[in-house]
Write an enzyme that holds these catalytic residues in place. Structure first.
Site: not given
Ligand code: DX5
Ligand code: ZN
Length: 218
Positions: A34, A68, A70, A139
């Site tokens: 990811h 992903h 954002m 999320m």
């Molecule tokens: C948060 C990201 C996640 C993040 C998750 O904005 O989208 O992918 O890397 O990290 P953990 O597993 O540490 O919550």
């Molecule tokens: Zn993510």
């Protein structure tokens, strides 16, 4: 429901040695990575860009890049990410742009496509797109940072989306991201999720292959 899969998040890897972090994932027997892309606008943080994916490919990574985005304007960046080696590109529903056209463009570029929901966004917001996507990402934290606490109030959204998937015969993966560990992954799986992003809990695990196996056996 697809087989349960653990998907480590590169955000929690070693930013001075991302190639080594990607190799740890492959060495744990996992096929997906990811990759979180942030623009400092849609989310209050910055992370990687297309060149990160290019560099990982040059370093020999064969992992499936679950990318992903954002971003406030993801439609402007799907081409560079596809060209850089993304396999799946997920875009958020919240910003205003042509979601259906952007998903179609991702597919035209040879990638799989996904749609993402922030914790405050209801499942109903993406219903018209469900027939068009390979993955729905729920999320389980407000996006922007790793290491946050899992939001149990997202479980009902998973139940809702899994039900829609069954009712309409859709085959998208249902992914969760944010604060995931083995215990809450089991809860998410019971609620319908099959794809589990884990940053902190994966890179801090003492036995990453055992973590991967435990998720596969959920
Ligand atoms: C948060 C990201 C996640 C993040 C998750 O904005 O989208 O992918 O890397 O990290 P953990 O597993 O540490 O919550
Ligand atoms: Zn993510």
């Amino acid at each position: 429901m697809p087989d349960p899969l653990l998907v480590p998040s590169l955000l929690a890897g070693d930013h001075a040695n991302l190639g080594a972090s990607a190799r740890l994932v492959a060495d744990a027997g996992l096929p997906w990575l990811h990759v979180d892309i942030m623009d400092g606008h849609f989310v209050p943080n910055l992370s990687f860009g297309p060149e990160t994916l290019n560099a990982l490919r040059r370093a020999g990574s064969k992992l499936y890049f679950d990318t992903h985005l954002m971003l406030s304007e993801p439609q402007k960046y799907v081409e560079p990410f596809a060209a850089a080696g993304a396999n799946l590109i997920s875009i958020h529903i919240e910003p205003g742009y042509d979601h259906a056209a952007t998903l179609a463009r991702i597919r035209q570029l040879g990638c799989a496509c996904g749609i993402v929901l922030n914790p405050g966004t209801p499942a109903s917001a993406i219903i018209p797109l469900l027939g068009q996507v390979d993955l729905v990402l729920v999320m389980t934290v407000q996006p922007g940072f790793g290491g946050q606490s899992f939001r149990r109030d997202m479980l009902s959204k998973l139940v809702e989306l899994d039900l829609l998937r069954q009712q309409h015969g859709f085959s998208f993966r249902l992914e969760v991201d944010g604060g995931i560990d083995l215990a809450n992954a089991a809860e998410c799986h019971a609620a319908g999720a099959d794809t589990f992003v884990a940053g902190t809990s994966f890179f801090r695990a003492t036995d990453q292959a055992a973590f991967a196996a435990a998720i596969a056996n959920l």
